[in-house]
Design a protein around this motif. Structure first.
Motif, PDB file in Angstrom:
ATOM      1  N   GLY A 223    -106.939 -14.990  47.484  1.00  0.00           N
ATOM      2  CA  GLY A 223    -106.394 -14.049  48.458  1.00  0.00           C
ATOM      3  C   GLY A 223    -107.444 -13.043  48.855  1.00  0.00           C
ATOM      4  N   TYR A 224    -107.191 -12.368  49.970  1.00  0.00           N
ATOM      5  CA  TYR A 224    -108.092 -11.280  50.366  1.00  0.00           C
ATOM      6  C   TYR A 224    -107.371 -10.346  51.324  1.00  0.00           C
ATOM      7  CZ  TYR A 224    -109.115 -13.477  54.949  1.00  0.00           C
ATOM      8  OH  TYR A 224    -109.029 -14.016  56.214  1.00  0.00           O
ATOM      9  N   ALA A 225    -107.930  -9.148  51.465  1.00  0.00           N
ATOM     10  CA  ALA A 225    -107.363  -8.134  52.359  1.00  0.00           C
ATOM     11  C   ALA A 225    -108.508  -7.334  52.965  1.00  0.00           C
ATOM     12  CB  ALA A 225    -106.404  -7.218  51.601  1.00  0.00           C
ATOM     13  N   VAL A 226    -108.381  -7.005  54.251  1.00  0.00           N
ATOM     14  CA  VAL A 226    -109.449  -6.331  54.989  1.00  0.00           C
ATOM     15  C   VAL A 226    -108.924  -5.031  55.586  1.00  0.00           C
ATOM     16  CG1 VAL A 226    -111.115  -6.532  56.876  1.00  0.00           C
ATOM     17  CG2 VAL A 226    -110.464  -8.566  55.573  1.00  0.00           C
ATOM     18  N   LEU A 227    -109.718  -3.979  55.478  1.00  0.00           N
ATOM     19  CA  LEU A 227    -109.439  -2.732  56.192  1.00  0.00           C
ATOM     20  C   LEU A 227    -110.444  -2.572  57.325  1.00  0.00           C
ATOM     21  CD1 LEU A 227    -108.628   0.077  53.582  1.00  0.00           C
ATOM     22  CD2 LEU A 227    -107.066  -1.058  55.161  1.00  0.00           C
ATOM     23  N   GLN A 228    -109.954  -2.091  58.464  1.00  0.00           N
ATOM     24  CA  GLN A 228    -110.808  -1.796  59.602  1.00  0.00           C
ATOM     25  C   GLN A 228    -111.080  -0.294  59.642  1.00  0.00           C
ATOM     26  OE1 GLN A 228    -108.712  -3.124  63.054  1.00  0.00           O
ATOM     27  NE2 GLN A 228    -109.043  -5.291  62.628  1.00  0.00           N
ATOM     28  N   ARG A 229    -112.333   0.070  59.736  1.00  0.00           N
ATOM     29  CA  ARG A 229    -112.686   1.478  59.905  1.00  0.00           C
ATOM     30  C   ARG A 229    -112.412   1.886  61.341  1.00  0.00           C
ATOM     31  NH1 ARG A 229    -115.947   3.644  55.873  1.00  0.00           N
ATOM     32  NH2 ARG A 229    -116.784   2.147  54.373  1.00  0.00           N
ATOM     33  N   ALA A 230    -111.610   2.909  61.521  1.00  0.00           N
ATOM     34  CA  ALA A 230    -111.336   3.432  62.852  1.00  0.00           C
ATOM     35  C   ALA A 230    -111.924   4.833  62.964  1.00  0.00           C
ATOM     36  CB  ALA A 230    -109.836   3.429  63.126  1.00  0.00           C
ATOM     37  N   ARG A 231    -111.408   5.623  63.905  1.00  0.00           N
ATOM     38  CA  ARG A 231    -111.896   6.975  64.110  1.00  0.00           C
ATOM     39  C   ARG A 231    -110.805   7.972  63.780  1.00  0.00           C
ATOM     40  NH1 ARG A 231    -114.869   7.169  69.852  1.00  0.00           N
ATOM     41  NH2 ARG A 231    -115.566   9.156  68.974  1.00  0.00           N
ATOM     42  N   ARG A 232    -111.175   9.255  63.765  1.00  0.00           N
ATOM     43  CA  ARG A 232    -110.225  10.340  63.539  1.00  0.00           C
ATOM     44  C   ARG A 232    -109.530  10.228  62.184  1.00  0.00           C
ATOM     45  NH1 ARG A 232    -107.608   8.938  69.347  1.00  0.00           N
ATOM     46  NH2 ARG A 232    -109.391   9.489  70.643  1.00  0.00           N
ATOM     47  N   GLY A 233    -110.248   9.724  61.189  1.00  0.00           N
ATOM     48  CA  GLY A 233    -109.692   9.641  59.852  1.00  0.00           C
ATOM     49  C   GLY A 233    -108.690   8.538  59.644  1.00  0.00           C
ATOM     50  N   VAL A 234    -108.664   7.546  60.534  1.00  0.00           N
ATOM     51  CA  VAL A 234    -107.689   6.457  60.466  1.00  0.00           C
ATOM     52  C   VAL A 234    -108.378   5.159  60.077  1.00  0.00           C
ATOM     53  CG1 VAL A 234    -106.022   5.086  61.788  1.00  0.00           C
ATOM     54  CG2 VAL A 234    -106.211   7.540  62.203  1.00  0.00           C
ATOM     55  N   PHE A 236    -107.246   0.887  59.668  1.00  0.00           N
ATOM     56  CA  PHE A 236    -106.213  -0.089  60.006  1.00  0.00           C
ATOM     57  C   PHE A 236    -106.257  -1.262  59.029  1.00  0.00           C
ATOM     58  CE2 PHE A 236    -106.716   2.146  63.979  1.00  0.00           C
ATOM     59  CZ  PHE A 236    -105.437   2.159  64.518  1.00  0.00           C
ATOM     60  N   HIS A 237    -105.070  -1.703  58.647  1.00  0.00           N
ATOM     61  CA  HIS A 237    -104.987  -2.945  57.881  1.00  0.00           C
ATOM     62  C   HIS A 237    -105.233  -4.129  58.807  1.00  0.00           C
ATOM     63  CE1 HIS A 237    -103.384  -1.428  54.054  1.00  0.00           C
ATOM     64  NE2 HIS A 237    -102.700  -0.561  54.782  1.00  0.00           N
ATOM     65  N   SER A 238    -106.125  -5.014  58.416  1.00  0.00           N
ATOM     66  CA  SER A 238    -106.265  -6.297  59.074  1.00  0.00           C
ATOM     67  C   SER A 238    -105.484  -7.310  58.218  1.00  0.00           C
ATOM     68  CB  SER A 238    -107.739  -6.666  59.202  1.00  0.00           C
ATOM     69  OG  SER A 238    -107.901  -7.822  59.978  1.00  0.00           O
ATOM     70  N   LEU A 239    -105.907  -8.543  58.190  1.00  0.00           N
ATOM     71  CA  LEU A 239    -105.153  -9.569  57.477  1.00  0.00           C
ATOM     72  C   LEU A 239    -105.111  -9.314  55.970  1.00  0.00           C
ATOM     73  CD1 LEU A 239    -103.766 -12.430  57.543  1.00  0.00           C
ATOM     74  CD2 LEU A 239    -106.033 -13.336  57.004  1.00  0.00           C
ATOM     75  N   THR A 240    -103.931  -9.463  55.385  1.00  0.00           N
ATOM     76  CA  THR A 240    -103.771  -9.612  53.942  1.00  0.00           C
ATOM     77  C   THR A 240    -103.191 -11.004  53.730  1.00  0.00           C
ATOM     78  OG1 THR A 240    -103.370  -7.258  53.557  1.00  0.00           O
ATOM     79  CG2 THR A 240    -102.629  -8.796  51.854  1.00  0.00           C
ATOM     80  N   GLY A 241    -103.962 -11.884  53.102  1.00  0.00           N
ATOM     81  CA  GLY A 241    -103.542 -13.274  52.961  1.00  0.00           C
ATOM     82  C   GLY A 241    -103.685 -13.767  51.533  1.00  0.00           C
ATOM     83  N   ALA A 258    -105.139  -1.749  46.237  1.00  0.00           N
ATOM     84  CA  ALA A 258    -106.599  -1.630  46.246  1.00  0.00           C
ATOM     85  C   ALA A 258    -107.080  -1.068  47.583  1.00  0.00           C
ATOM     86  CB  ALA A 258    -107.233  -2.991  45.980  1.00  0.00           C
ATOM     87  N   GLN A 259    -106.440  -1.464  48.669  1.00  0.00           N
ATOM     88  CA  GLN A 259    -106.805  -0.939  49.972  1.00  0.00           C
ATOM     89  C   GLN A 259    -106.510   0.557  50.079  1.00  0.00           C
ATOM     90  OE1 GLN A 259    -104.545  -3.829  52.412  1.00  0.00           O
ATOM     91  NE2 GLN A 259    -106.495  -4.326  53.369  1.00  0.00           N
ATOM     92  N   ILE A 260    -105.347   0.959  49.584  1.00  0.00           N
ATOM     93  CA  ILE A 260    -104.974   2.371  49.624  1.00  0.00           C
ATOM     94  C   ILE A 260    -105.977   3.199  48.820  1.00  0.00           C
ATOM     95  CG2 ILE A 260    -103.216   4.058  48.974  1.00  0.00           C
ATOM     96  CD1 ILE A 260    -101.130   1.820  49.484  1.00  0.00           C
ATOM     97  N   ALA A 261    -106.296   2.716  47.611  1.00  0.00           N
ATOM     98  CA  ALA A 261    -107.263   3.429  46.771  1.00  0.00           C
ATOM     99  C   ALA A 261    -108.631   3.480  47.440  1.00  0.00           C
ATOM    100  CB  ALA A 261    -107.355   2.747  45.403  1.00  0.00           C
TER     101      ALA A 261
END
Length: 305
Positions: A223-234, A236-241, A258-261
């Motif tokens: 399995g894997y999970a990806v976070l996207q770096r955005a702007r303004r302190g945000v 985004f979750h990408s695919l969690t599979g 793990a993504q939240i941490a």
């Protein structure tokens, strides 16, 4: 009589003007100039436009070929106009430019995404014969004051990040081949070849390796999970599979923690995720973890002008 011009983006100067308009007009803004420049290189048939009023950029748009090998001959597009310049026909001018390019690509229609909160955009599309084809629920998790989650992978599973681990990519691709087609949508995204998947889901500048978490059973990627770096302190979750044979064991929820941490450690203030309405399991998981709903996104398809 105002002087209005529409130019095709040809260089970084005009692309920066494009990005500035979108950043100001979009619900979430542009993730980064570098990411937009990257997308222009990998998205087939993509053209970007800047609309200028008296020489000042006030509108932006793009159109590109749809992903995948088949399906509806409908190009993917987007239009943005700064708030104070809306309802003066500028969006329609950009819409005509997009339609002309899409027609040249052999497309029969356009696909737009608009948010439930964008009443003007919804009315505009409805008045021109566009119909809803999909709806996504938007959820947000406020990270300020949130306790650091404990990340405990299920027994026999270890987590690592993708940083410095390109050797994990073939295994991650195998996860994508199972996870993406299993999404409960009418027309699931095409995974494509390994090279296409890597270009769209891995190598984008916003998909940074230190925020890509991989679940391993021994040497097997499960399995894997990806976070996207955005702007303004945000972020985004990408695919969690997760691979089909490994689902129901708590891997997805542990990856989410793990993504939240990881987002908290990286200094982000908010985490945003988007789920299709019919994906009840992941929506329930997000609600349990404290995500709260925002106005959702609607995908429309309709005719060329």
């Amino acid at each position: 009589m105002h002087r209005i011009s529409i130019e095709t983006v040809q260089d970084d100067t005009s692309l920066r003007a494009w990005a500035e308009v979108v950043d100001a007009a979009d619900v979430w803004g542009v993730t980064s100039f570098e990411d937009i420049r990257y997308l222009r290189e990998v998205q087939a048939g993509r053209v970007d436009y800047v609309l200028r009023l008296e020489g000042v950029p006030v509108g932006a748009a793009f159109v590109r070929q749809p992903g995948g090998d088949g399906g509806t001959p409908c190009a993917v597009a987007g239009i943005w106009v700064l708030g104070e310049h809306r309802r003066h026909g500028l969006g329609t001018r950009l819409h005509r430019a997009l339609s002309a390019h899409a027609r040249g690509l052999g497309m029969e229609g356009l696909e737009f995404e608009a948010y439930e909160s964008q009443e003007g955009a919804l009315r505009y599309l409805g008045n021109r014969g566009y119909k809803e084809v999909a709806r996504h629920v938007e959820l947000v998790l406020e990270l300020d004051g949130l306790p650091m989650p404990e990340v405990c992978p299920p027994p026999g599973i270890t987590f690592t990040t993708r940083e410095g681990r390109d050797d994990l990519l073939p295994g991650m691709y195998q996860v994508a081949l199972e996870a993406i087609p299993d999404m409960p949508v009418d027309e699931a995204d095409e995974v494509g070849t390994f090279e296409e998947w890597r270009a769209s889901d891995i190598d984008r500048p916003i998909h940074t390796p230190d925020l890509t978490f991989v679940a391993l059973h021994g040497a097997e990627v499960v399995g894997y999970a990806v976070l996207q770096r955005a702007r303004r302190g945000v972020a985004f979750h990408s695919l969690t599979g997760v691979k089909r044979a490994w689902r129901g064991r708590g891997i997805a929820s542990a990856l989410k923690r793990a993504q939240i941490a990881g987002a908290k450690k990286a200094g982000f203030k908010r985490l945003v995720t988007e789920n299709v309405v019919g994906n009840a399991p992941i929506r329930h998981l997000n609600e349990v973890m404290g995500y709260r709903p925002l106005p959702g996104a609607i995908v429309f398809r309709g005719p060329l002008l």
